[in-house]
Design a protein around this motif. Structure first.
Motif, PDB file in Angstrom:
ATOM      1  N   UNK A   1      25.635  42.789  32.482  1.00 21.72           N
ATOM      2  CA  UNK A   1      25.729  43.568  31.252  1.00 21.72           C
ATOM      3  C   UNK A   1      24.926  42.873  30.156  1.00 21.72           C
ATOM      4  N   UNK A   2      23.611  43.038  30.201  1.00 27.79           N
ATOM      5  CA  UNK A   2      22.704  42.414  29.226  1.00 27.79           C
ATOM      6  C   UNK A   2      22.933  40.903  29.125  1.00 27.79           C
ATOM      7  N   UNK A   3      23.005  40.256  30.257  1.00 28.84           N
ATOM      8  CA  UNK A   3      23.129  38.805  30.279  1.00 28.84           C
ATOM      9  C   UNK A   3      24.543  38.287  30.456  1.00 28.84           C
ATOM     10  N   UNK A   4      25.529  39.144  30.291  1.00 29.82           N
ATOM     11  CA  UNK A   4      26.918  38.768  30.561  1.00 29.82           C
ATOM     12  C   UNK A   4      27.272  39.328  31.926  1.00 29.82           C
ATOM     13  N   UNK A   5      27.757  38.471  32.817  1.00 28.48           N
ATOM     14  CA  UNK A   5      28.051  38.880  34.182  1.00 28.48           C
ATOM     15  C   UNK A   5      29.522  39.249  34.298  1.00 28.48           C
ATOM     16  N   UNK A   6      29.764  40.481  34.710  1.00 31.86           N
ATOM     17  CA  UNK A   6      31.125  40.978  34.923  1.00 31.86           C
ATOM     18  C   UNK A   6      31.414  40.925  36.418  1.00 31.86           C
ATOM     19  N   UNK A   7      32.311  40.015  36.809  1.00 34.11           N
ATOM     20  CA  UNK A   7      32.651  39.824  38.220  1.00 34.11           C
ATOM     21  C   UNK A   7      34.053  40.353  38.476  1.00 34.11           C
ATOM     22  N   UNK A   8      34.156  41.263  39.431  1.00 27.06           N
ATOM     23  CA  UNK A   8      35.448  41.825  39.821  1.00 27.06           C
ATOM     24  C   UNK A   8      35.822  41.248  41.172  1.00 27.06           C
ATOM     25  N   UNK A   9      36.979  40.591  41.202  1.00 27.18           N
ATOM     26  CA  UNK A   9      37.459  39.951  42.417  1.00 27.18           C
ATOM     27  C   UNK A   9      38.715  40.637  42.933  1.00 27.18           C
ATOM     28  N   UNK A  10      38.701  41.016  44.208  1.00 24.28           N
ATOM     29  CA  UNK A  10      39.911  41.486  44.877  1.00 24.28           C
ATOM     30  C   UNK A  10      40.678  40.236  45.294  1.00 24.28           C
ATOM     31  N   UNK A  11      41.908  40.125  44.824  1.00 25.88           N
ATOM     32  CA  UNK A  11      42.675  38.913  45.088  1.00 25.88           C
ATOM     33  C   UNK A  11      44.008  39.239  45.756  1.00 25.88           C
ATOM     34  N   UNK A  12      44.500  38.249  46.466  1.00 24.44           N
ATOM     35  CA  UNK A  12      45.817  38.342  47.091  1.00 24.44           C
ATOM     36  C   UNK A  12      46.436  36.954  47.074  1.00 24.44           C
ATOM     37  N   UNK A  13      47.673  36.870  46.595  1.00 21.15           N
ATOM     38  CA  UNK A  13      48.400  35.602  46.589  1.00 21.15           C
ATOM     39  C   UNK A  13      49.320  35.592  47.809  1.00 21.15           C
ATOM     40  N   UNK A  14      48.917  34.858  48.826  1.00 26.24           N
ATOM     41  CA  UNK A  14      49.711  34.760  50.044  1.00 26.24           C
ATOM     42  C   UNK A  14      50.875  33.789  49.845  1.00 26.24           C
ATOM     43  N   UNK A  15      51.966  34.064  50.525  1.00 22.64           N
ATOM     44  CA  UNK A  15      53.121  33.160  50.561  1.00 22.64           C
ATOM     45  C   UNK A  15      53.235  32.666  51.996  1.00 22.64           C
ATOM     46  N   UNK A  16      53.261  31.356  52.160  1.00 24.17           N
ATOM     47  CA  UNK A  16      53.296  30.769  53.509  1.00 24.17           C
ATOM     48  C   UNK A  16      54.490  31.305  54.297  1.00 24.17           C
ATOM     49  N   UNK A  17      54.208  31.697  55.523  1.00 25.14           N
ATOM     50  CA  UNK A  17      55.204  32.195  56.473  1.00 25.14           C
ATOM     51  C   UNK A  17      55.824  33.531  56.068  1.00 25.14           C
ATOM     52  N   UNK A  18      55.143  34.282  55.192  1.00 28.88           N
ATOM     53  CA  UNK A  18      55.618  35.607  54.797  1.00 28.88           C
ATOM     54  C   UNK A  18      54.551  36.644  55.149  1.00 28.88           C
ATOM     55  N   UNK A  19      54.994  37.800  55.545  1.00 33.53           N
ATOM     56  CA  UNK A  19      54.082  38.881  55.923  1.00 33.53           C
ATOM     57  C   UNK A  19      53.432  39.512  54.698  1.00 33.53           C
ATOM     58  N   UNK A  20      54.233  39.722  53.654  1.00 34.14           N
ATOM     59  CA  UNK A  20      53.715  40.367  52.445  1.00 34.14           C
ATOM     60  C   UNK A  20      53.289  39.313  51.420  1.00 34.14           C
ATOM     61  N   UNK A  21      52.249  39.619  50.644  1.00 37.55           N
ATOM     62  CA  UNK A  21      51.807  38.682  49.601  1.00 37.55           C
ATOM     63  C   UNK A  21      52.723  38.728  48.378  1.00 37.55           C
ATOM     64  N   UNK A  22      52.611  37.735  47.522  1.00 34.17           N
ATOM     65  CA  UNK A  22      53.322  37.770  46.244  1.00 34.17           C
ATOM     66  C   UNK A  22      52.753  38.902  45.397  1.00 34.17           C
ATOM     67  N   UNK A  23      51.435  39.044  45.394  1.00 39.09           N
ATOM     68  CA  UNK A  23      50.786  40.140  44.682  1.00 39.09           C
ATOM     69  C   UNK A  23      49.403  40.377  45.261  1.00 39.09           C
ATOM     70  N   UNK A  24      48.845  41.524  44.906  1.00 44.71           N
ATOM     71  CA  UNK A  24      47.449  41.830  45.214  1.00 44.71           C
ATOM     72  C   UNK A  24      46.913  42.716  44.102  1.00 44.71           C
ATOM     73  N   UNK A  25      45.614  42.684  43.937  1.00 42.28           N
ATOM     74  CA  UNK A  25      44.977  43.490  42.908  1.00 42.28           C
ATOM     75  C   UNK A  25      43.564  43.012  42.673  1.00 42.28           C
TER      76      UNK A  25
END
Length: 153
Positions: free
Chosen positions: A119-143
């Motif tokens: 964006x005119x020299x400013x970089x907009x980075x969108x990251x898909x993230x997931x917070x895994x919890x050890x030994x759990x099937x579902x993550x704490x969050x995703x987005x």
């Protein structure tokens, strides 16, 4: 660890899984300090004795926003971005908390570079993230989180 020094180097990773951080243990001390910092002292987070009897988890749980706040710290274990003037947290998209992280849980961050815009020299980075919890099937969050990067010219 991936090292990125420019928009062009960043651009090469769009659509890629960038990596996973190391495990981080969420302690009761960390939960209590977060409660103090945010003024959120709900018993389910801070009252260990009551949680044993009244909580469905039978222990305290980390604040959802505590797990989210670990994102910048754990992100820096995955990617090192050099040649920067500044970086800014810009936004959060479609975030969902899937399950709580119990006290003493180990969590780690998994990141994919979902999009990148100059964006005119400013970089907009969108990251898909997931917070895994050890030994759990579902993550704490995703987005998705969005950071702005100002590279040195």
């Amino acid at each position: 660890m991936i090292v990125i020094k420019s928009f062009q180097e960043f651009e090469q990773h769009v659509g890629e899984e960038l990596g996973t951080s190391s495990w981080h243990t969420i302690t009761q001390e960390q939960i209590n300090k977060f409660a103090d910092a945010t003024l959120d002292h709900q018993w389910i987070h801070t009252d260990e004795e009551r949680a044993k009897t009244d909580s469905p988890f039978k222990t305290t749980i980390a604040h959802g926003y505590l797990t989210l706040s670990l994102t910048p710290y754990l992100w820096k274990e995955i990617v090192k971005i050099e040649n920067l003037k500044m970086e800014i947290n810009y936004g959060i998209e479609s975030l969902r908390f899937a399950q709580p992280a119990l006290v003493n849980s180990e969590v780690r961050l998994k990141v994919k570079l979902a999009g990148l815009l100059n964006l005119r020299g400013v970089i907009k980075a969108t990251m898909a993230i997931e917070m895994e919890i050890k030994d759990q099937r579902k993550p704490a969050f995703s987005g998705e989180v969005v950071f702005l990067y100002h590279f040195i010219d």
